[in-house]
Design a protein around this motif. Structure first.
Motif, PDB file in Angstrom:
ATOM      1  N   UNK A  90      57.328  59.790  68.055  1.00  0.00           N
ATOM      2  CA  UNK A  90      55.903  60.123  67.989  1.00  0.00           C
ATOM      3  C   UNK A  90      55.096  59.207  68.900  1.00  0.00           C
ATOM      4  N   UNK A  91      53.877  59.643  69.159  1.00  0.00           N
ATOM      5  CA  UNK A  91      53.044  59.031  70.191  1.00  0.00           C
ATOM      6  C   UNK A  91      51.655  58.776  69.612  1.00  0.00           C
ATOM      7  N   UNK A  92      51.241  57.506  69.601  1.00  0.00           N
ATOM      8  CA  UNK A  92      49.913  57.150  69.101  1.00  0.00           C
ATOM      9  C   UNK A  92      49.312  56.097  70.035  1.00  0.00           C
ATOM     10  N   UNK A  93      48.007  56.059  70.187  1.00  0.00           N
ATOM     11  CA  UNK A  93      47.040  56.994  69.611  1.00  0.00           C
ATOM     12  C   UNK A  93      47.258  58.396  70.160  1.00  0.00           C
ATOM     13  N   UNK A  94      46.683  59.396  69.492  1.00  0.00           N
ATOM     14  CA  UNK A  94      46.944  60.769  69.877  1.00  0.00           C
ATOM     15  C   UNK A  94      46.514  61.014  71.311  1.00  0.00           C
ATOM     16  N   UNK A  95      47.509  61.321  72.128  1.00  0.00           N
ATOM     17  CA  UNK A  95      47.282  61.588  73.551  1.00  0.00           C
ATOM     18  C   UNK A  95      48.270  62.676  73.938  1.00  0.00           C
ATOM     19  N   UNK A  96      47.768  63.849  74.203  1.00  0.00           N
ATOM     20  CA  UNK A  96      48.651  64.998  74.416  1.00  0.00           C
ATOM     21  C   UNK A  96      49.501  64.868  75.671  1.00  0.00           C
ATOM     22  N   UNK A  97      49.126  63.982  76.601  1.00  0.00           N
ATOM     23  CA  UNK A  97      49.908  63.840  77.821  1.00  0.00           C
ATOM     24  C   UNK A  97      51.161  62.981  77.613  1.00  0.00           C
ATOM     25  N   UNK A  98      51.179  62.168  76.571  1.00  0.00           N
ATOM     26  CA  UNK A  98      52.317  61.270  76.376  1.00  0.00           C
ATOM     27  C   UNK A  98      53.631  62.012  76.113  1.00  0.00           C
ATOM     28  N   UNK A  99      53.674  62.998  75.199  1.00  0.00           N
ATOM     29  CA  UNK A  99      54.939  63.713  75.030  1.00  0.00           C
ATOM     30  C   UNK A  99      55.362  64.464  76.287  1.00  0.00           C
ATOM     31  N   UNK A 100      54.401  64.982  77.050  1.00  0.00           N
ATOM     32  CA  UNK A 100      54.736  65.646  78.310  1.00  0.00           C
ATOM     33  C   UNK A 100      55.383  64.663  79.275  1.00  0.00           C
ATOM     34  N   UNK A 101      54.788  63.494  79.394  1.00  0.00           N
ATOM     35  CA  UNK A 101      55.333  62.486  80.308  1.00  0.00           C
ATOM     36  C   UNK A 101      56.716  62.041  79.859  1.00  0.00           C
TER      37      UNK A 101
ATOM     38  N   UNK B  94      72.222  64.978  76.742  1.00  0.00           N
ATOM     39  CA  UNK B  94      70.979  65.477  76.162  1.00  0.00           C
ATOM     40  C   UNK B  94      71.081  66.996  76.061  1.00  0.00           C
ATOM     41  N   UNK B  95      71.541  67.485  74.911  1.00  0.00           N
ATOM     42  CA  UNK B  95      71.734  68.922  74.733  1.00  0.00           C
ATOM     43  C   UNK B  95      70.410  69.649  74.552  1.00  0.00           C
ATOM     44  N   UNK B  96      69.475  69.012  73.855  1.00  0.00           N
ATOM     45  CA  UNK B  96      68.205  69.668  73.603  1.00  0.00           C
ATOM     46  C   UNK B  96      67.057  68.682  73.603  1.00  0.00           C
ATOM     47  N   UNK B  97      65.965  69.053  74.250  1.00  0.00           N
ATOM     48  CA  UNK B  97      64.729  68.271  74.226  1.00  0.00           C
ATOM     49  C   UNK B  97      63.612  69.225  73.826  1.00  0.00           C
ATOM     50  N   UNK B  98      62.848  68.854  72.808  1.00  0.00           N
ATOM     51  CA  UNK B  98      61.917  69.793  72.202  1.00  0.00           C
ATOM     52  C   UNK B  98      60.545  69.148  71.986  1.00  0.00           C
ATOM     53  N   UNK B  99      59.529  69.992  72.084  1.00  0.00           N
ATOM     54  CA  UNK B  99      58.191  69.607  71.644  1.00  0.00           C
ATOM     55  C   UNK B  99      58.006  70.166  70.245  1.00  0.00           C
TER      56      UNK B  99
ATOM     57  N   UNK C 179      53.545  73.597  62.187  1.00  0.00           N
ATOM     58  CA  UNK C 179      54.571  73.922  61.189  1.00  0.00           C
ATOM     59  C   UNK C 179      54.930  72.734  60.306  1.00  0.00           C
ATOM     60  N   UNK C 180      54.228  71.621  60.452  1.00  0.00           N
ATOM     61  CA  UNK C 180      54.449  70.505  59.536  1.00  0.00           C
ATOM     62  C   UNK C 180      54.863  69.204  60.173  1.00  0.00           C
ATOM     63  N   UNK C 181      54.987  69.177  61.492  1.00  0.00           N
ATOM     64  CA  UNK C 181      55.291  67.922  62.176  1.00  0.00           C
ATOM     65  C   UNK C 181      54.033  67.070  62.307  1.00  0.00           C
ATOM     66  N   UNK C 182      54.238  65.757  62.373  1.00  0.00           N
ATOM     67  CA  UNK C 182      53.138  64.883  62.758  1.00  0.00           C
ATOM     68  C   UNK C 182      52.816  65.132  64.225  1.00  0.00           C
ATOM     69  N   UNK C 183      51.547  65.237  64.554  1.00  0.00           N
ATOM     70  CA  UNK C 183      51.162  65.444  65.942  1.00  0.00           C
ATOM     71  C   UNK C 183      50.893  64.095  66.597  1.00  0.00           C
TER      72      UNK C 183
ATOM     73  N   UNK D 253      61.398  72.544  56.536  1.00  0.00           N
ATOM     74  CA  UNK D 253      61.754  73.234  57.766  1.00  0.00           C
ATOM     75  C   UNK D 253      60.541  73.214  58.685  1.00  0.00           C
ATOM     76  N   UNK D 254      60.773  72.905  59.946  1.00  0.00           N
ATOM     77  CA  UNK D 254      59.712  72.905  60.944  1.00  0.00           C
ATOM     78  C   UNK D 254      60.248  73.554  62.213  1.00  0.00           C
ATOM     79  N   UNK D 255      59.362  73.860  63.133  1.00  0.00           N
ATOM     80  CA  UNK D 255      59.762  74.554  64.347  1.00  0.00           C
ATOM     81  C   UNK D 255      59.685  73.632  65.562  1.00  0.00           C
ATOM     82  N   UNK D 256      60.602  73.889  66.493  1.00  0.00           N
ATOM     83  CA  UNK D 256      60.676  73.142  67.737  1.00  0.00           C
ATOM     84  C   UNK D 256      60.613  74.121  68.903  1.00  0.00           C
ATOM     85  N   UNK D 257      59.863  73.753  69.936  1.00  0.00           N
ATOM     86  CA  UNK D 257      59.804  74.536  71.165  1.00  0.00           C
ATOM     87  C   UNK D 257      60.597  73.793  72.237  1.00  0.00           C
ATOM     88  N   UNK D 258      61.637  74.408  72.810  1.00  0.00           N
ATOM     89  CA  UNK D 258      62.441  73.710  73.820  1.00  0.00           C
ATOM     90  C   UNK D 258      61.620  73.412  75.068  1.00  0.00           C
ATOM     91  N   UNK D 259      61.757  72.196  75.560  1.00  0.00           N
ATOM     92  CA  UNK D 259      60.995  71.776  76.727  1.00  0.00           C
ATOM     93  C   UNK D 259      61.591  72.406  77.986  1.00  0.00           C
TER      94      UNK D 259
END
Length: 253
Positions: free
Chosen positions: A12-23, A56-61, A66-70, A238-244
């Motif tokens: 997880x990435x804090x403080x909330x910054x939407x570019x951090x998971x992308x990077x 690295x078989x799978x990398x997901x956002x 669906x219940x994940x911490x953002x 159960x939560x959902x993952x979107x493959x990067x």
């Protein structure tokens, strides 16, 4: 055949910054693609262990609604060769606590990371086989459950025999059935599906509850939840993952 050994990591990435998971996901998938042609493992400053056997078989956002911490990223790793292969290589980097362990190109990007080693159980697909098949799904269902001490293998056997056939009829393919290692109270399962199949499954469950009269109910979905409670002893989610894009379990666009 040796047992499959895997690793799942939640970041997880804090403080909330939407570019951090992308990077982070861009950096991670990029350097692991370069490892596919590597002849031998190597510990490098800034990138830690470089090895084709730590795959690295799978990398997901993580789909936060669906219940994940953002915001969160989830990665799934295959230790080729099991305990004596990729797992040994990961452990080797801690021998002598090499100073290169404490250098990273992504320092200060992640807030925290939680890794869990996973052991495949009977009936679990090999990730290497799925990748060789070029399997990919638009979404993945990630289940994490706490079971009674010692009940992990029994729960997963019930999932394989009773739940998997029902989910398959709803377009959900089993990607992983895992016992969380070094404890006896946790399991992880992973399933691939399309968005339409995800939505149809939710509506079939709603209909079985009497909350949707415009679609066909599937009462087996409710029966499974009752059956699962025979094994559970704590949190279940159960939560959902979107493959990067560019990761190996992501559809080619």
């Amino acid at each position: 055949m040796r047992r499959g050994v895997y690793l799942i990591e939640e970041v997880d990435f804090r403080p909330m910054n939407s570019r951090k998971p992308l990077e982070y996901l861009t950096w991670l998938t990029g350097y692991k693609r370069a490892d596919q042609d590597r002849d031998r493992p190597e510990l490098t400053a800034g990138l830690s262990i470089r090895s084709r056997q730590i795959d690295l078989a799978g990398a997901f956002y993580a789909v936060g609604i669906t219940g994940h911490q953002q915001f969160k990223a989830v990665t799934l790793w295959d230790c080729h060769g099991g305990w004596d292969g990729g797992w040994r290589q990961m452990m080797d980097i801690y021998a002598g606590v090499d100073p290169r362990l404490f250098l990273s190109d992504i320092d200060d990007l992640r807030f925290s990371a939680f890794s869990r080693p996973l052991g495949a159980v009977p009936g679990c697909p090999a990730l290497a086989d799925l990748l060789a098949e070029a399997y990919a799904a638009p979404f993945y269902l990630f289940e994490s459950a706490t079971v009674r001490p010692g009940a992990a293998l029994d729960y997963l056997a019930a999932v394989r025999e009773e739940r998997a056939p029902v989910l398959a009829e709803h377009g959900h393919r089993c990607v992983g059935l895992y016992e969380v290692l070094f404890c006896d109270t946790e399991v992880v399962t992973v399933w691939g599906m399309s968005l339409d199949d995800h939505l149809a499954l939710q509506r079939a469950r709603d209909a079985a509850l009497g909350l949707d009269d415009e679609t066909e109910p599937d009462h087996r979905l409710l029966d499974w939840r009752k059956r699962a409670r025979e094994f559970l002893d704590g949190s279940w989610r159960e939560t959902l993952l979107a493959p990067f894009p560019g990761s190996r379990l992501a559809p080619v666009t």
